[in-house]
Enzyme design. Structure first.
Site, PDB file in Angstrom:
ATOM      1  N   SER A 305      -1.421   1.267  -5.779  1.00 52.07           N
ATOM      2  CA  SER A 305      -0.635   1.527  -6.975  1.00 52.07           C
ATOM      3  C   SER A 305      -1.146   2.745  -7.749  1.00 52.07           C
ATOM      4  O   SER A 305      -1.067   3.864  -7.261  1.00 52.07           O
ATOM      5  CB  SER A 305      -0.627   0.254  -7.835  1.00 52.07           C
ATOM      6  OG  SER A 305       0.387   0.297  -8.786  1.00 52.07           O
ATOM      7  N   ASP A 316      -2.543  16.186  -2.893  1.00 48.80           N
ATOM      8  CA  ASP A 316      -1.415  17.109  -2.801  1.00 48.80           C
ATOM      9  C   ASP A 316      -1.688  18.429  -3.519  1.00 48.80           C
ATOM     10  O   ASP A 316      -1.227  19.489  -3.083  1.00 48.80           O
ATOM     11  CB  ASP A 316      -0.161  16.463  -3.384  1.00 48.80           C
ATOM     12  CG  ASP A 316       0.356  15.300  -2.527  1.00 48.80           C
ATOM     13  OD1 ASP A 316      -0.041  15.218  -1.351  1.00 48.80           O
ATOM     14  OD2 ASP A 316       1.137  14.492  -3.045  1.00 48.80           O
ATOM     15  N   LYS A 330       1.557   0.723  -2.037  1.00 47.11           N
ATOM     16  CA  LYS A 330       2.459   0.137  -3.041  1.00 47.11           C
ATOM     17  C   LYS A 330       3.075   1.286  -3.838  1.00 47.11           C
ATOM     18  O   LYS A 330       2.450   1.853  -4.724  1.00 47.11           O
ATOM     19  CB  LYS A 330       1.710  -0.812  -3.978  1.00 47.11           C
ATOM     20  CG  LYS A 330       2.613  -1.448  -5.040  1.00 47.11           C
ATOM     21  CD  LYS A 330       1.847  -2.465  -5.873  1.00 47.11           C
ATOM     22  CE  LYS A 330       2.751  -3.112  -6.917  1.00 47.11           C
ATOM     23  NZ  LYS A 330       3.056  -2.197  -8.031  1.00 47.11           N
TER      24      LYS A 330
END
Length: 416
Positions: A305, A316, A330
């Site tokens: 999460s 990223d 999740k």
């Protein structure tokens, strides 16, 4: 668990409420059979589902399901989403206490996986950790009450309580013929799951900052800020951020944490919520007062999460190197919507995309450097115990340190 704020659409809610009441006037309440005792609650919950559930759901289906089941929990279960559920007033208050960061309990983070109540992580030095409970252990009963069909909030409420009181957990560990079951009695204490950090001296590169985040609460961002300020004063040369066994928490806390490792990235998108009506909400990085450090992020299959939001953003945006195993996967976002009875609706309202535009639901965030133990000929019972997990954890930590030292040396190397 990823939580965010809620915006009410009053007019539409009232229209749906009127339609709902008309429907039940026609079909009757069947109150004499003990059904529809939570009709007023259903009148509030059904419009919220129609308006905000992350997947399209028709009003007629919701009304028909409630007519057939006669209660709100069964209606919510029919949606097939393990995260959407009703919180009683006590469960809701307990969730609020957890998000504040301090409560009475035994030091466990819980989650459901494959329909089972599992331990994500025992908090260091807690009664649960001292009793030898492990990530992946299944809690099959609490005070001898089976957990089958019990919500995470109800299970949490049963485990938590005043410091000094006791709770008995029935723990199942292992699979198949290696499975074992035992009862463990624990005494509750005051739990303060704030971040853990320290500065370690490495004779090759100097001072290294280590930070372990066990949950994303209201205080996590401020606690991290103080740790990073100390690192700056002490002139650390690199940081290891440990997100292993972190089940998540508040969405805004994840944004605050990621932002503090992204100098000069104020306004940079970190996570995007995708609602069912194709609308999107993007959360961007806050301005960061801290210097840039070589950074390694430790993750494993129990990082979930909000942990995945942070790990995904740092990967990223090339702010850090991920080391460990693929994360939990999740990729859904929940609202906690207060209700008139003092309880709340814990409702999945969106999917989220990482900073790179990827959905990680059921796939997880993949590490840059994967670390597992070498394959053994056949799993043995010893591999389910604390010794085995410590071997894996230590190998990952050692690898993270080596990767960090490479990053530090690369930064110190003079340009050609």
């Amino acid at each position: 668990m990823v939580l965010k704020g809620f915006s009410k659409k009053s007019l539409f809610l009232w229209v749906l409420l009127v339609l709902f009441l008309v429907f039940f006037i026609k079909v009757g309440f069947s109150l004499t059979r003990g059904r529809y005792h939570d009709l007023l609650l259903a009148c509030e919950v059904i419009p919220l589902l129609k308006l905000n559930f992350y997947e399209p759901v028709s009003l007629s289906r919701l009304l028909q399901t409630y007519r057939q089941t006669g209660n709100v929990p069964a209606l919510l279960a029919s949606l097939g989403d393990p995260y959407t559920r009703y919180l009683t007033p006590s469960e809701y208050n307990q969730l609020l206490d957890e998000n504040k960061g301090i409560y009475g309990g035994v030091g466990l983070y819980l989650e459901y996986k494959n329909g089972q109540l599992i331990i994500f992580k025992p908090i260091k030095n807690s009664p649960a950790a001292q009793a030898g409970l492990l990530p992946g252990d299944r809690i099959i009963a609490i005070d001898r009450l089976p957990t089958d069909g019990m919500s995470k909030e109800k299970a949490t409420a049963a485990i938590l309580g005043p410091p000094g009181t006791n709770v008995v957990l029935t723990i199942q560990r292992g699979e198949g013929p290696l499975s074992t079951t035992k009862e463990i009695a624990l005494t509750r204490v005051l739990i303060d799951p704030s971040i853990e950090w320290e500065i370690k001296w490495d004779r090759e590169v100097g001072k290294i900052g280590w930070i372990s985040l066990s949950q994303f609460t209201q205080e996590t961002g401020a606690d991290l800020k103080r740790a990073l300020e100390t690192f700056t004063r002490e002139k650390v040369v690199g940081i290891i951020l440990d997100l292993r066994y972190n089940p998540g928490g508040l969405l805004i806390s994840a944004v605050e944490v990621a932002s503090q490792f992204l100098p000069g990235s104020g306004g940079q998108p970190l996570v995007s919520l995708q609602y069912r009506n194709q609308s999107a909400e993007t959360f961007t990085a806050f301005d960061n007062p801290h210097p840039s450090y070589p950074l390694v992020v430790l993750v494993n299959e129990w990082s979930a999460s909000s942990s995945e939001i942070v790990a995904g953003a740092l990967k990223d945006l090339r702010a850090g190197v991920l080391v460990g195993n693929t994360t939990f996967g999740k990729g859904l976002v929940q609202d906690v919507i207060p209700l008139r009875d003092g309880g709340a609706l814990y409702l999945t309202v969106a999917r989220y995309l990482t900073a790179g535009g990827d959905s990680i639901h059921n796939t997880g965030v993949h590490p840059d450097v994967r670390v597992t133990l070498p394959i053994t000929p056949k799993p043995s019972k010893s591999e389910n115990d604390l010794f085995f997990l410590r071997r894996v954890d230590q190998l990952q930590a050692d690898t993270a340190l080596q990767v960090l030292k490479q990053l530090i040396r690369a930064r110190l190397k003079p340009a050609a």
